[in-house]
Design a protein around this motif. Structure first.
Motif, short mmCIF file in Angstrom:
data_model
loop_
_atom_site.label_atom_id
_atom_site.label_comp_id
_atom_site.label_asym_id
_atom_site.label_seq_id
_atom_site.Cartn_x
_atom_site.Cartn_y
_atom_site.Cartn_z
N ALA A 91 28.36 10.86 -32.40
CA ALA A 91 28.21 10.54 -33.94
C ALA A 91 27.26 11.47 -34.57
O ALA A 91 27.46 12.01 -35.66
CB ALA A 91 27.31 9.14 -33.86
N ALA A 92 26.15 12.06 -33.84
CA ALA A 92 25.55 13.21 -34.21
C ALA A 92 26.15 14.51 -34.58
O ALA A 92 26.27 15.32 -35.71
CB ALA A 92 24.31 13.58 -33.22
N ALA A 93 27.19 14.93 -33.64
CA ALA A 93 27.94 16.07 -33.78
C ALA A 93 28.88 15.92 -34.95
O ALA A 93 29.11 17.05 -35.54
CB ALA A 93 28.89 16.10 -32.38
N ALA A 94 29.38 14.55 -35.13
CA ALA A 94 30.36 14.52 -36.43
C ALA A 94 29.83 14.55 -37.56
O ALA A 94 30.36 15.19 -38.71
CB ALA A 94 30.70 12.99 -36.37
N THR A 95 28.40 15.10 -37.69
CA THR A 95 27.68 15.40 -39.16
C THR A 95 27.87 16.94 -39.28
O THR A 95 27.65 17.27 -40.28
CB THR A 95 26.40 15.07 -39.11
OG1 THR A 95 25.51 15.57 -37.95
CG2 THR A 95 25.99 13.64 -39.16
N LEU B 294 21.04 18.24 -33.10
CA LEU B 294 22.16 18.16 -33.73
C LEU B 294 21.84 18.18 -35.37
O LEU B 294 22.44 18.57 -36.09
CB LEU B 294 23.12 17.27 -33.30
CG LEU B 294 23.83 17.86 -31.76
CD1 LEU B 294 24.50 16.53 -31.30
CD2 LEU B 294 24.68 19.03 -32.08
N ALA B 295 20.90 17.16 -35.60
CA ALA B 295 20.64 16.55 -37.03
C ALA B 295 19.92 17.89 -37.75
O ALA B 295 20.10 18.02 -38.81
CB ALA B 295 19.80 15.37 -36.80
N MET B 296 19.13 18.60 -36.85
CA MET B 296 18.46 19.63 -37.26
C MET B 296 19.42 20.97 -37.69
O MET B 296 19.49 21.33 -38.92
CB MET B 296 17.62 20.37 -36.30
CG MET B 296 16.32 19.61 -36.07
SD MET B 296 15.20 20.48 -34.87
CE MET B 296 14.39 19.27 -34.06
N LEU B 297 20.48 20.91 -36.91
CA LEU B 297 21.47 22.18 -37.30
C LEU B 297 22.25 21.68 -38.28
O LEU B 297 22.51 22.60 -39.36
CB LEU B 297 22.39 22.13 -35.94
CG LEU B 297 21.78 22.77 -34.79
CD1 LEU B 297 22.99 22.86 -33.59
CD2 LEU B 297 21.79 24.36 -35.06
N ALA B 298 22.52 20.29 -38.65
CA ALA B 298 23.32 19.70 -39.66
C ALA B 298 22.53 19.97 -41.23
O ALA B 298 23.13 20.28 -42.25
CB ALA B 298 23.61 18.28 -39.69
N ALA B 299 21.10 20.08 -41.03
CA ALA B 299 20.43 19.97 -42.05
C ALA B 299 20.26 21.43 -42.65
O ALA B 299 19.71 21.93 -43.36
CB ALA B 299 19.07 19.35 -41.95
N GLY B 300 20.42 22.50 -41.61
CA GLY B 300 20.39 24.09 -41.74
C GLY B 300 21.74 24.37 -42.42
O GLY B 300 22.48 23.87 -42.66
N PRO B 301 21.32 26.07 -42.64
CA PRO B 301 22.37 26.65 -43.13
C PRO B 301 23.67 26.73 -42.09
O PRO B 301 23.39 26.59 -40.78
CB PRO B 301 21.99 28.29 -43.35
CG PRO B 301 20.68 28.12 -42.29
CD PRO B 301 20.38 26.99 -41.92
#
Ligand code: SF4
Length: 383
Positions: free
Chosen positions: A85-89, A41-48
């Motif tokens: 919490a990770a999804a909230a990003t 989820l953190a990788m997805l949040a950092a991506g486009p």
């Protein structure tokens, strides 16, 4: 980002009809899986991020998070909290529709259910499937009908006012009378949403093997169609809006699934999860250990991608949208696909209307009652 699917691929036991990406007896991996999931989820949040929806219909949906499975309720509240919490990003929890799939027979005690509510989960989708105990045993379900009822009441008592129940019809040995009794009972329960699916015998499942070997019989197509008609009649009479081929609600449609039916973009995380950000569809590594290994090595756990063409986008927008009672809106189609319905499918639409399978609606089109029964014949026109 508006829509996020999160896959939790654990179950206590495999049901005999299930071909979802889920695994039994893997409880020892749950903690490592949750850690990997949060990292993905953190990788997805950092991506486009997917672009905002273009059509007014899609833009009007609430942001959504859907925890599906598998059996997400096998996770502890602490694990759920880490995932949210990770999804909230990616999707702000405030104002979002946050659904969790739940199975009666898992730890659905009131404290746990209250804990889910406290974490912000505001919609529960409960897989009940049947109210007939012998059938539940044939299906390999881990609960009885009475336990399902208890879980439903406990969920309501825990504060879930947006509750959906899943049932299957056309089950082994099921009669129309049994199904009508089920419909009477579930209407009396008063859930605000039902998903009712005809049984699909998936190859590679134990139930498929038993039916093809002649050890178990299932109702034929006519009997199953009669059950579907009974559902339309009974739930319609009880005031439920049949807003999608398999879904009924009293005022609380599922926004996450509406995003699918509007062919919206969404991200997905977890083993075997499928995401869609036009023009790409991607699917993740299905195996739990392979998934954990890839994410732990710092890689996106994507197993494959497909690049869709504009024609694919048009066809999918039609096939998904026609599942909705309101059909495919002209503005929505044009905004999503970049061409008008008439430019894309004028001749096919006119022919389907002449055959009584489609009808015009507010500039768009929708299935007629006959078209609903023969949906596949309509959908094949757009492939
Ligand atoms: S509980 Fe649901 S996901 Fe798990 S095996 Fe049964 S049908 Fe499949």
């Amino acid at each position: 980002m508006k829509h996020l699917y999160i896959h939790i691929p654990f179950c206590h036991r495999r049901c005999s009809y299930c071909d979802f990406n889920t695994y039994a007896n893997m409880e020892s991996r749950i903690e490592a899986y949750v850690t990997a999931l949060c990292a993905e989820l953190a990788m997805l949040a950092a991506g486009p991020q997917p672009p905002p929806p273009r059509s007014a219909e899609a833009a009007a949906l609430r942001p959504t998070i859907f925890l599906g499975g598998g059996t997400p309720t096998m996770l502890t509240l602490a694990q759920m909290e880490r995932i949210l919490a990770a999804a909230a990003t990616l999707v702000p929890l405030e104002g979002a529709e946050i659904t969790c799939e739940a199975n009666p027979g898992t730890v659905l005690e009131r404290d746990y259910l209250r804990g889910l509510r406290r974490l912000g989960i505001n919609r529960l989708s409960m897989g009940v499937q049947s109210l007939h105990d012998p059938t539940l045993r044939v299906l390999g379900r881990i609960h009885t009908a009475a336990e399902a009822r208890q879980s439903f009441e406990d969920a309501r008592a825990a504060g879930f006012d947006n509750l959906s129940l899943d049932f299957i019809f056309g089950l082994p040995g099921q009669t129309l009378e049994q199904w009508e009794h089920t419909l009477e009972t579930i209407v009396a329960w008063g859930a605000n949403h039902f998903s009712l699916y005809a049984l699909i015998l998936e190859e590679r499942t134990p139930l498929y093997a038993q039916v093809t070997a002649g050890r178990i019989s299932v109702p034929d197509d006519d009997a199953t169609a009669a059950m579907y008609e009974a559902a339309m009649e009974r739930l319609g009479a009880a005031g439920y809006d049949h807003y999608e081929i398999s879904n009924w609600t009293r005022g609380r449609p599922c926004h996450h699934n509406l995003a699918y039916w509007l062919n919206s973009d969404y991200l997905a995380a977890g083993a075997g999860a499928h995401g869609h950000v036009y023009p790409l569809r991607y699917h993740n590594i299905p195996g739990i250990d392979d998934y954990i290994r890839a994410v732990t090595a710092g890689q996106r756990p994507v197993a494959g991608t497909i690049t869709l063409t504009p024609a694919d986008l048009q066809a999918e927008t039609m096939m998904m949208g026609l599942r909705l009672d309101r059909g495919v809106g002209a503005e929505h189609f044009a905004a999503r696909c970049g061409s008008s319905l008439d430019e894309a499918y004028g001749a096919a639409l006119r022919e389907l209307m002449a055959r009584g399978l489609l009808e015009p609606r507010e500039g768009g089109v929708r299935l007629t009652p006959r078209g609903r029964m023969l949906g596949n014949r309509v959908f094949e026109q757009f492939v």
